[in-house]
Scaffold this motif. Structure first.
Motif, PDB file in Angstrom:
ATOM      1  N   VAL A 103      48.023  51.366  38.231  1.00  0.00           N
ATOM      2  CA  VAL A 103      47.853  51.116  39.662  1.00  0.00           C
ATOM      3  C   VAL A 103      46.839  49.989  39.882  1.00  0.00           C
ATOM      4  O   VAL A 103      47.052  49.092  40.703  1.00  0.00           O
ATOM      5  N   SER A 104      45.755  49.988  39.106  1.00  0.00           N
ATOM      6  CA  SER A 104      44.755  48.920  39.231  1.00  0.00           C
ATOM      7  C   SER A 104      45.363  47.585  38.818  1.00  0.00           C
ATOM      8  O   SER A 104      45.098  46.555  39.432  1.00  0.00           O
ATOM      9  N   THR A 105      46.181  47.610  37.773  1.00  0.00           N
ATOM     10  CA  THR A 105      46.848  46.376  37.344  1.00  0.00           C
ATOM     11  C   THR A 105      47.756  45.856  38.456  1.00  0.00           C
ATOM     12  O   THR A 105      47.869  44.653  38.662  1.00  0.00           O
ATOM     13  N   GLY A 106      48.375  46.775  39.182  1.00  0.00           N
ATOM     14  CA  GLY A 106      49.182  46.374  40.330  1.00  0.00           C
ATOM     15  C   GLY A 106      48.374  45.541  41.306  1.00  0.00           C
ATOM     16  O   GLY A 106      48.841  44.529  41.832  1.00  0.00           O
ATOM     17  N   LEU A 107      47.130  45.935  41.516  1.00  0.00           N
ATOM     18  CA  LEU A 107      46.260  45.199  42.438  1.00  0.00           C
ATOM     19  C   LEU A 107      45.873  43.834  41.872  1.00  0.00           C
ATOM     20  O   LEU A 107      45.659  42.884  42.615  1.00  0.00           O
ATOM     21  N   LEU A 108      45.788  43.762  40.555  1.00  0.00           N
ATOM     22  CA  LEU A 108      45.282  42.546  39.908  1.00  0.00           C
ATOM     23  C   LEU A 108      46.378  41.673  39.310  1.00  0.00           C
ATOM     24  O   LEU A 108      46.098  40.621  38.757  1.00  0.00           O
ATOM     25  N   HIS A 109      47.643  42.105  39.418  1.00  0.00           N
ATOM     26  CA  HIS A 109      48.678  41.497  38.571  1.00  0.00           C
ATOM     27  C   HIS A 109      48.890  40.006  38.790  1.00  0.00           C
ATOM     28  O   HIS A 109      49.313  39.302  37.881  1.00  0.00           O
ATOM     29  N   ASP A 110      48.605  39.509  39.993  1.00  0.00           N
ATOM     30  CA  ASP A 110      48.798  38.076  40.232  1.00  0.00           C
ATOM     31  C   ASP A 110      47.500  37.278  40.144  1.00  0.00           C
ATOM     32  O   ASP A 110      47.499  36.073  40.382  1.00  0.00           O
ATOM     33  N   SER A 111      46.407  37.957  39.824  1.00  0.00           N
ATOM     34  CA  SER A 111      45.112  37.269  39.922  1.00  0.00           C
ATOM     35  C   SER A 111      44.954  36.162  38.885  1.00  0.00           C
ATOM     36  O   SER A 111      44.355  35.142  39.168  1.00  0.00           O
ATOM     37  N   VAL A 112      45.508  36.344  37.699  1.00  0.00           N
ATOM     38  CA  VAL A 112      45.351  35.301  36.681  1.00  0.00           C
ATOM     39  C   VAL A 112      46.306  34.142  36.921  1.00  0.00           C
ATOM     40  O   VAL A 112      45.958  32.984  36.766  1.00  0.00           O
ATOM     41  N   GLU A 113      47.503  34.476  37.348  1.00  0.00           N
ATOM     42  CA  GLU A 113      48.485  33.420  37.545  1.00  0.00           C
ATOM     43  C   GLU A 113      48.202  32.596  38.801  1.00  0.00           C
ATOM     44  O   GLU A 113      48.362  31.386  38.798  1.00  0.00           O
ATOM     45  N   ASP A 114      47.761  33.237  39.859  1.00  0.00           N
ATOM     46  CA  ASP A 114      47.663  32.536  41.138  1.00  0.00           C
ATOM     47  C   ASP A 114      46.250  32.248  41.630  1.00  0.00           C
ATOM     48  O   ASP A 114      46.084  31.665  42.698  1.00  0.00           O
ATOM     49  N   THR A 115      45.233  32.683  40.909  1.00  0.00           N
ATOM     50  CA  THR A 115      43.874  32.396  41.368  1.00  0.00           C
ATOM     51  C   THR A 115      43.050  31.862  40.197  1.00  0.00           C
ATOM     52  O   THR A 115      43.551  31.699  39.091  1.00  0.00           O
TER      53      THR A 115
END
Ligand code: MN
Length: 719
Positions: A71-83
């Motif tokens: 669930v936490s990964t769900g919150l973070l899943h785009d953070s490396v690719e898009d930020t």
């Protein structure tokens, strides 16, 4: 619910608390704050804040009853690719496990299924699974895709179609294989909505129009079942729901029916407590309604690969309408909805029975290790995916996926593309970078093969390749080349050997007598004879003797014969060059490059003049037809003296020439001649013709001459 409005972090936390009260809620809140910070100011195409996307994905993961890491990964899943956030940062903030999951999702998000070839889809799905390494990565990716599909109305029509197609080809089968039917169904409906809007709307409207009538019918059927089951003392939950739009659409399409012609739009589900009650219920229903022959399926005794268990039957219900019935226990129902995800919930006790299936052994492991999984590394380990440990999945530059055995190299890949690409392969780029041909391919690599038109395979490749195809093709190539080469060599030996006795081999082979003699020897064709002679398994004397008068025929054994030839050869030709194991052949050194003992050399099979030997970097060698080239080596005991010219550039000073000659003579080398080539400006260019016994000696002289004061450069001179 699902689609209505914005998901808030508290909704997610509350949802998880209901199925996993001991979850690490601080972790989830921390992930939320981090995500809010890094995505701050970003918006989605719909105009809403970007953060809504990770929140929604997390909610879907919570609906799948997954653990707090997912669930936490769900919150973070785009953070490396898009930020600007990095994996290292996530590792520091949230630990290895979450960093690993985010990394996995990021990696597979970068893969795009460009290929339109249908048969590719299965390979691509395998690649996703192979690259994910942890089943949760796929589950998170499915949740991500589901939310993106729910919000697809904001992208261009072209993109809508492409993404929907990909969803049907790749993600629907994945959800199905993992048994997560609630995601599978919604993805199917959403895809259809964008791929065939008209049909989707029609079915949707029909369902609304017919809903009142259908509900009445459903109520009636449920009452009948309920009454009967009560009679037998079986407690059950009975649900009657219309099938999802995509499955109705499929039925209409497959059976070429109109909506109104489909009677079993409603599926009834009967959920009981005990496995044996499933069969009892089935028996009861079959006693009141006639079953449709051939439509009963027992997935309880024989679960599907994704562990789905249920009894299925179609019966002729009230008013002669076909109704579809599914009967299963509560546990089976949970598996039917959540698939593999359902197993996160099961704590102790109830183990689901299933058939052994080696591809899904990991599933078994997950279930079994549920009992006492306190150690969290151990837990992580059990989720690791190793579905395809013996394969790698790589891309062509055009996006086609290629499946190869583990440890395959670019050469395997090249031969997989085309035999000719394999033969001419000189190098490879992986993800845009040059790699060695020994490089071991990894799933997800994009491979580009570089070829040269006159390049040919090397025998070492046989040690590098993993695929049978590449090995076979390389061997075939060498077999073919060796045959051609041996025929040429055999021809050369025969021409020469026969000429010695004033026989014209070319004319002879045209005569029928020659072929008769071949037959006696058990040789099928002239080429076969020449190949055997070229390879050295046969001596041309066998044939030659048949054409010579008795008194001329030599009685020597082949061994003696060979020794004689070698002796003769050494007398006549002091070059001491060995041609690929053959002794009985004329060898000449090429004038163009003038090889010195020690130079790397290559032989060239001429027409009628034996083998000419060149240095490997002679420009002539580059153009040789491969079948005419032959390996050549210097004999270690060569007494050959090569005539070599060296060019010495020096200052134009008195006495310098004498110093140079002294230096050369000190190395015990004969100077055959010397002259000044040109003298531009204050420099003098001198050429010395020397007798050289080896490359080593030449290098020594060059070094000595360079030591002479005033000498600028020394080099081997080539005409
Ligand atoms: Mn996303």
């Amino acid at each position: 619910m699902k689609r209505a409005g914005i998901v808030r972090i508290n909704d997610i936390v509350d949802y998880i608390a209901a199925y996993h009260p001991d979850a690490d809620f601080d972790l989830i809140r921390k992930a939320y704050i981090f995500s809010a910070q890094v995505h701050h100011g970003q918006t989605r195409l719909s105009g809403e804040p970007y953060l809504n996307h990770p929140l929604s994905v997390s909610m879907i993961l919570a609906e799948m009853n997954l653990d707090e890491y997912s669930v936490s990964t769900g919150l973070l899943h785009d953070s490396v690719e898009d930020t600007h956030a990095t994996i290292e940062e996530l590792k520091e903030e949230f630990g290895e496990e979450i960093a690993f999951l985010v990394d996995g999702v990021t990696k597979i998000s970068k893969l795009t299924h460009k290929s339109r070839i249908d048969r590719q889809a299965e390979t691509f799905r395998k690649m996703l699974l192979a690259m994910s390494k942890d089943i949760r990565v796929i589950l998170i990716k499915l949740a991500d895709r589901l939310h993106n599909m729910r919000t697809l109305e904001f992208v261009s029509q072209k993109k809508q179609a492409a993404i929907s197609r990909e969803t049907l080809d790749i993600y629907v089968p994945l959800a199905s294989r993992l048994g997560i039917f609630f995601i599978k169904k919604e993805l199917e409906d959403l895809s259809l909505r964008y791929l065939n809007k008209k049909v989707y709307k029609e079915i949707e409207e029909e369902l609304v129009v017919t809903s009142e009538q259908r509900e009445k019918y459903v109520k009636e059927v449920i009452e009948i079942i309920d009454e009967k089951l009560n009679l037998f003392g079986i407690k059950a939950i009975i649900i009657g729901r219309p099938k999802h739009i995509y499955s109705i659409y499929n039925k209409m399409r497959e059976q070429n029916l109109d909506f109104n012609q489909i009677y079993d739009i409603t599926a009834f589900r009967i959920i009981v407590d005990e496995r044996k009650e499933c069969y009892e219920v089935l028996g009861i229903l079959h006693s009141i309604w006639k079953p449709v022959p051939g439509r009963f399926k027992d997935y309880i005794s024989l679960p599907k690969r994704n562990m789905y268990q249920s009894l299925h039957s179609i019966v002729i219900g009230p008013y002669g309408q076909r109704i579809e019935i599914q009967i299963r226990t509560k546990e089976m129902d949970a598996v039917a909805k959540h698939g593999i995800a359902a197993h996160w919930k099961y704590k102790e006790g109830r183990k689901i029975e299933q058939k052994d299936d080696h591809r899904f052994e990991w599933l078994q492991q997950i279930i079994e290790s549920q009992k006492d999984m306190k150690d969290y590394n151990e837990l992580l380990e059990t989720f690791r995916l190793d579905l395809f440990p013996n394969e790698v999945y790589v891309f062509t530059p055009a996006g086609e996926v290629i499946e190869l055995p583990k440890d395959s190299t670019p050469i395997d890949f090249a031969y997989r593309i085309h035999t000719d690409v394999g033969h001419k392969c000189v190098g490879a780029k992986v993800n845009g970078n040059m790699v060695s041909l020994r490089y071991q391919l990894k799933s997800g690599d994009v491979i580009e093969i570089m070829t040269l038109s006159n390049h040919s395979p090397s025998r070492d490749w046989l040690n590098l390749v993993k695929t049978i195809r590449a090995r076979t093709k390389i061997k075939q190539w060498f077999k073919q080349i060796d045959r051609e080469k041996n025929i040429l060599l055999g021809r050369e030996l025969c021409d020469k050997g026969f000429r010695k006795y004033n026989l014209n081999f070319t004319k002879l082979i045209k005569k029928s007598q020659f072929h008769k003699e071949l037959k006696k020897e058990g040789i099928k064709s002239v080429d076969d004879l020449l190949e055997a002679i070229g390879r050295g398994t046969k001596s041309y004397r066998h044939i030659l003797n048949r054409f010579l008068p008795k008194d001329v025929q030599e009685e020597t054994t082949p061994e003696d014969k060979n020794k004689k030839v070698i002796k003769k050869q050494l007398k006549k030709d002091p070059s001491g060059i060995k041609i690929d194991g053959l002794d009985d052949i004329l060898v000449r050194l090429a004038r163009c490059c003038n090889p010195i003992p020690g130079d790397k050399i290559k032989g060239y099979i001429t027409r009628g003049r034996g083998v000419t030997v060149h240095t490997v970097n002679c420009s002539f060698v580059k153009d040789i037809n491969f079948s005419r080239s032959i390996d050549a080596k210097w004999d270690d005991h060569s007494k050959y003296l090569a005539v070599v010219t060296i060019e010495v550039v020096c200052e134009d000073k008195k006495g310098i020439l004498a110093n140079i000659t002294t230096a050369i003579s000190a190395s015990e080398v004969n100077i055959l001649g010397a002259n000044v080539k040109t003298s531009p400006g204050s420099k003098a260019v001198n050429l010395f013709k020397l007798e050289i016994s080896s490359l080593e000696q030449l290098e020594h002289i060059k070094k000595e001459v360079k030591k002479v004061k005033g000498v600028i450069s020394v080099s081997r001179y080539r005409t």
